[in-house]
Design a protein around this motif. Structure first.
Motif, PDB file in Angstrom:
ATOM      1  N   VAL A 245       0.820  -1.210   0.000  1.00 16.19           N
ATOM      2  CA  VAL A 245       0.000   0.000   0.000  1.00 16.19           C
ATOM      3  C   VAL A 245       0.860   1.268   0.000  1.00 16.19           C
ATOM      4  O   VAL A 245       0.697   2.143  -0.849  1.00 16.19           O
ATOM      5  N   VAL A 246       1.793   1.348   0.941  1.00 17.18           N
ATOM      6  CA  VAL A 246       2.581   2.600   0.990  1.00 17.18           C
ATOM      7  C   VAL A 246       3.515   2.728  -0.213  1.00 17.18           C
ATOM      8  O   VAL A 246       3.909   3.829  -0.585  1.00 17.18           O
ATOM      9  N   ALA A 247       3.858   1.615  -0.826  1.00 18.30           N
ATOM     10  CA  ALA A 247       4.767   1.695  -1.958  1.00 18.30           C
ATOM     11  C   ALA A 247       4.034   2.073  -3.245  1.00 18.30           C
ATOM     12  O   ALA A 247       4.612   2.721  -4.125  1.00 18.30           O
ATOM     13  N   THR A 248       2.761   1.680  -3.367  1.00 16.43           N
ATOM     14  CA  THR A 248       2.117   1.875  -4.672  1.00 16.43           C
ATOM     15  C   THR A 248       0.763   2.579  -4.615  1.00 16.43           C
ATOM     16  O   THR A 248       0.315   3.120  -5.619  1.00 16.43           O
ATOM     17  N   GLN A 249       0.086   2.564  -3.490  1.00 17.46           N
ATOM     18  CA  GLN A 249      -1.295   3.013  -3.483  1.00 17.46           C
ATOM     19  C   GLN A 249      -1.520   4.403  -2.895  1.00 17.46           C
ATOM     20  O   GLN A 249      -2.552   4.999  -3.110  1.00 17.46           O
ATOM     21  N   VAL A 250      -0.589   4.875  -2.102  1.00 17.04           N
ATOM     22  CA  VAL A 250      -0.810   6.154  -1.427  1.00 17.04           C
ATOM     23  C   VAL A 250       0.101   7.218  -2.024  1.00 17.04           C
ATOM     24  O   VAL A 250       1.311   7.011  -2.100  1.00 17.04           O
ATOM     25  N   PRO A 251      -0.451   8.360  -2.462  1.00 18.61           N
ATOM     26  CA  PRO A 251       0.400   9.417  -2.994  1.00 18.61           C
ATOM     27  C   PRO A 251       1.088  10.187  -1.870  1.00 18.61           C
ATOM     28  O   PRO A 251       0.566  10.265  -0.758  1.00 18.61           O
ATOM     29  N   GLY A 252       2.246  10.721  -2.160  1.00 21.98           N
ATOM     30  CA  GLY A 252       2.918  11.615  -1.213  1.00 21.98           C
ATOM     31  C   GLY A 252       3.637  10.932  -0.076  1.00 21.98           C
ATOM     32  O   GLY A 252       3.919  11.539   0.946  1.00 21.98           O
ATOM     33  N   VAL A 253       3.952   9.640  -0.228  1.00 20.54           N
ATOM     34  CA  VAL A 253       4.710   8.961   0.823  1.00 20.54           C
ATOM     35  C   VAL A 253       6.191   9.283   0.651  1.00 20.54           C
ATOM     36  O   VAL A 253       6.709   9.188  -0.458  1.00 20.54           O
ATOM     37  N   PRO A 254       6.869   9.701   1.719  1.00 18.49           N
ATOM     38  CA  PRO A 254       8.322   9.949   1.592  1.00 18.49           C
ATOM     39  C   PRO A 254       9.041   8.670   1.184  1.00 18.49           C
ATOM     40  O   PRO A 254       8.654   7.582   1.595  1.00 18.49           O
ATOM     41  N   ASP A 255      10.074   8.828   0.367  1.00 21.22           N
ATOM     42  CA  ASP A 255      10.803   7.683  -0.187  1.00 21.22           C
ATOM     43  C   ASP A 255      11.262   6.662   0.849  1.00 21.22           C
ATOM     44  O   ASP A 255      11.217   5.465   0.605  1.00 21.22           O
ATOM     45  N   ALA A 256      11.710   7.164   1.978  1.00 19.76           N
ATOM     46  CA  ALA A 256      12.322   6.270   2.967  1.00 19.76           C
ATOM     47  C   ALA A 256      11.304   5.337   3.609  1.00 19.76           C
ATOM     48  O   ALA A 256      11.659   4.247   4.054  1.00 19.76           O
ATOM     49  N   LEU A 257      10.019   5.755   3.651  1.00 19.46           N
ATOM     50  CA  LEU A 257       9.029   4.986   4.408  1.00 19.46           C
ATOM     51  C   LEU A 257       8.845   3.546   3.898  1.00 19.46           C
ATOM     52  O   LEU A 257       8.981   2.591   4.675  1.00 19.46           O
ATOM     53  N   PRO A 258       8.545   3.352   2.592  1.00 22.85           N
ATOM     54  CA  PRO A 258       8.396   1.966   2.121  1.00 22.85           C
ATOM     55  C   PRO A 258       9.649   1.139   2.365  1.00 22.85           C
ATOM     56  O   PRO A 258       9.561  -0.044   2.739  1.00 22.85           O
ATOM     57  N   TYR A 259      10.804   1.755   2.170  1.00 20.37           N
ATOM     58  CA  TYR A 259      12.049   1.014   2.409  1.00 20.37           C
ATOM     59  C   TYR A 259      12.162   0.616   3.877  1.00 20.37           C
ATOM     60  O   TYR A 259      12.627  -0.466   4.215  1.00 20.37           O
ATOM     61  N   GLY A 260      11.708   1.506   4.732  1.00 18.24           N
ATOM     62  CA  GLY A 260      11.737   1.200   6.160  1.00 18.24           C
ATOM     63  C   GLY A 260      10.833   0.023   6.483  1.00 18.24           C
ATOM     64  O   GLY A 260      11.225  -0.906   7.217  1.00 18.24           O
ATOM     65  N   VAL A 261       9.618   0.049   5.915  1.00 14.33           N
ATOM     66  CA  VAL A 261       8.674  -1.053   6.149  1.00 14.33           C
ATOM     67  C   VAL A 261       9.270  -2.364   5.632  1.00 14.33           C
ATOM     68  O   VAL A 261       9.243  -3.393   6.304  1.00 14.33           O
TER      69      VAL A 261
END
Ligand SMILES: Nc1ncnc2c1ncn2[C@@H]1O[C@H](COP(=O)(O)OP(=O)(O)OP(=O)(O)O)[C@@H](O)[C@H]1O
Ligand SMILES: [Mg+2]
Lengths: 289, 272
Positions: A245-261
């Motif tokens: 979801v955070v990698a593909t579905q939500v706009p405006g997520v900071p780059d580091a967040l999906p990598y962190g997850v």
């Protein structure tokens, strides 16, 4: 008389060539793992903190932590194993200790192998049809865990069967010849000697289940829930789906967040695999026959 | 030469009551699938004696032994005709409880097969499974362990570390332990299938001595390829050939004055 001949030299050169080739192949294998881990740490390492692990997502999932997803994954995986391990171990014991070589056991073995080969998305659809709709569990932790359980079942059975078969027949014969029943033999001799292998298999299964997305996506995992599930009939967030979801579905997520997850998810898997390997090494040192 | 087995021992008058014979085999035929491994075997094994069984490889010695405690049937394709009476009871009677047969008839294998547990647990294994509801206390168990290990001449060697893993013992000690663990359930018959063939000469001598000590109290049927062993360590001897009993008589007679040409050929090493 012991000097190297031309043929010796040639054979040695050929052997060196092959050895090098195999080494290169091995290194190539490790490379992706290192690159993946390296990238995750470099890009996502900065967001990891206690707070990240133990707070809720905020700002439409563009900030904050991952606690509900982490919590949900632990729930889903534990419940799935609680269902699949007793079932799988029991089936494996029946198949390798009781069932003879006949068409019935061959049929079951065939079914297990095929079940292991079913793609996870098919398990997902089965889960929707069977647990969500037919049994009326709705999209819930229960339905998702049951789906995961069905998916892990063949692997648990195969791993258990392998560990049971690794216990030498001579031990069983020794017991039978003293008048022990099958069950006494299994409980006192076979299981104690197979338990390390079974546990290793189970832990490896945990790590695989942790990463699965498809089977839970339609059966019980939610995009976002601002509260924790209270019973098995609630939906829950989960790490793998959250990453998607955070990698593909939500706009405006900071780059580091999906990598962190992703880093947290991979770490969970790696930690469990390491435990499993450590365990195996420890138990192998313990037993001697 | 007639095809009838020579059975010089059966004609004697009974000496000690009705169960003079521990094992009385009547017209036993055995098939593995379509392959017949035993042909009309008639054998009376005397109680309290050591009877050895010799014969070339594949003649059915192990097969016979394994029919006496009924472990052959584990293979689904084994078929049997005839009777084996143990102390007057037909063990192939459908009413017979397999566990009771195994309790009365202990078996020792070619490869020592101690369980991967402590020496103590190995000795107590049989006792424990047969005494579920008769609670035995620690002191009693210690006594059982000591008695069994003393009987097999192993006590002095292992008394200080009974918690040691049995699989770490030497082969000779393992084989003695495998005999010891049969004793606490008080079997009457011990079947031994080449019990010394995995041991070195010293181990063989030690286990042989032990087997000799056990006679009288137990009826022992021992398969061996070692002619010298059969000769010095048994009272009666059976010679088998191609699934048939050729000769069964006092050991000394069998080796000195064999009644059949095949027996003479075999013990003189002319075939086998
Ligand atoms: N499980 C089995 N299935 C099929 N045939 C068997 C089986 N076990 C033994 N046989 C056959 O039965 C015959 C007798 O075998 P058995 O093992 O009783 O011989 P043996 O006298 O004990 O030989 P050895 O001295 O080599 O131990 C042999 O021809 C063997 O091939
Ligand atoms: Mg044999």
């Amino acid at each position: 008389m012991f000097e190297e001949s031309a043929l010796n030299a040639r054979n040695k050169k050929i052997q060196l060539l092959w050895r090098t080739l195999f080494l290169v192949m091995t290194l190539l294998l490790i490379l992706p793992v290192l690159v993946i881990l390296g990238t995750l740490i470099a890009k996502g390492g900065s967001v990891i903190s206690m707070e990240f692990l133990f707070t809720y997502p905020t700002d439409g999932m563009t900030a904050g932590g991952i606690f509900p997803a982490l919590f949900g994954t632990v729930w889903l995986v534990s419940l799935a194993l609680l269902i699949s391990v007793p079932l799988g171990v029991a089936a494996a014991i029946y198949l390798s200790e009781y069932a003879g070589e006949n068409w019935f056991s061959r049929l079951i073995n065939l079914a297990i192998i095929n079940l292991a080969g079913v793609p996870s998305i098919v398990h997902a659809l089965f889960g929707v049809g069977a647990f969500v709709v037919f049994f009326g569990f709705g999209t819930s932790i229960l339905a998702a865990s049951l789906t995961l359980a069905i998916m892990t079942l063949p692997v648990v059975i195969v791993a258990t069967k392998e560990s049971l078969d690794a216990v030498p027949l001579a031990f069983r014969e020794a017991c039978w010849n003293m008048g022990a029943t099958r069950w006494q033999t299994i409980r006192k001799v076979v299981l104690p000697n197979a338990i390390s292998g079974i546990l290793t298999g189970v832990i490896l299964e945990v790590s695989r289940t942790t990463g699965e997305t498809a089977p839970i996506m339609f059966t019980g995992a939610a995009f976002f829930l601002p509260f924790l599930p209270e019973s098995v009939f609630d939906q829950t967030m989960a790490m793998s789906l959250h990453l998607f979801v955070v990698a593909t579905q939500v706009p405006g997520v900071p780059d580091a967040l999906p990598y962190g997850v992703a880093l947290v998810l991979v770490s969970m898997v790696l930690i469990m695999n390491s435990i499993s390997i450590g365990f195996r090494v420890y138990l192998r040192g313990q037993k001697k026959w | 030469m007639s095809d009838k087995p020579v059975n010089t021992n059966t004609s004697e008058a009974p000496e000690n009551g009705e169960h003079q014979f521990a094992i009385d085999t009547q017209n036993l035929d055995l098939w593995y699938g379509t392959f017949q491994a035993l042909f009309d075997v008639n054998l009376k094994i005397r109680q309290g004696m050591i009877t050895s069984m010799i014969g070339p490889s594949g003649c059915g010695k192990s097969t016979y032994l394994r029919s006496v405690n009924r472990i052959n049937e584990r293979l689904g394709y084994v078929r049997i005709n005839g009777n084996i009476n143990v102390f007057g009871n037909n063990i192939y009677d459908p009413a017979v409880e397999l566990v009771q047969i195994r309790k009365e008839i202990g078996m020792v294998f070619q490869r020592p097969n101690p369980l991967p547990a402590s020496i103590r647990d190995n000795v107590l294994f049989g006792h424990r499974i047969h005494n579920k509801h008769m609670k035995t206390n620690k002191a009693e168990e210690e006594e059982i362990v000591e008695n069994a290990l003393r009987t097999v001449l192993l006590w002095d060697k292992v008394k200080d570390n009974l918690n040691r893993k049995a699989t770490q013992l030497s082969l000779e000690e393992q084989q003695k332990l495998c005999i010891a663990r049969l004793l606490p359930v008080k079997p009457k018959i011990l079947l031994m299938d080449e019990p010394c063939s995995a041991l070195d000469p010293k181990g063989t001598a030690a286990v042989e001595e032990l087997i000799w000590e056990l006679r009288g109290e137990y009826t022992i049927l021992i398969v061996t390829h070692n002619m010298a062993q059969a000769r010095r360590a048994s009272e009666e001897c059976i010679f088998m050939l191609m699934g048939k009993v050729m000769e069964h008589t006092a050991t000394e007679d069998l080796f000195v004055t064999p009644a059949k040409k095949e027996t003479a050929d075999y013990i003189e090493g002319r075939f086998g």
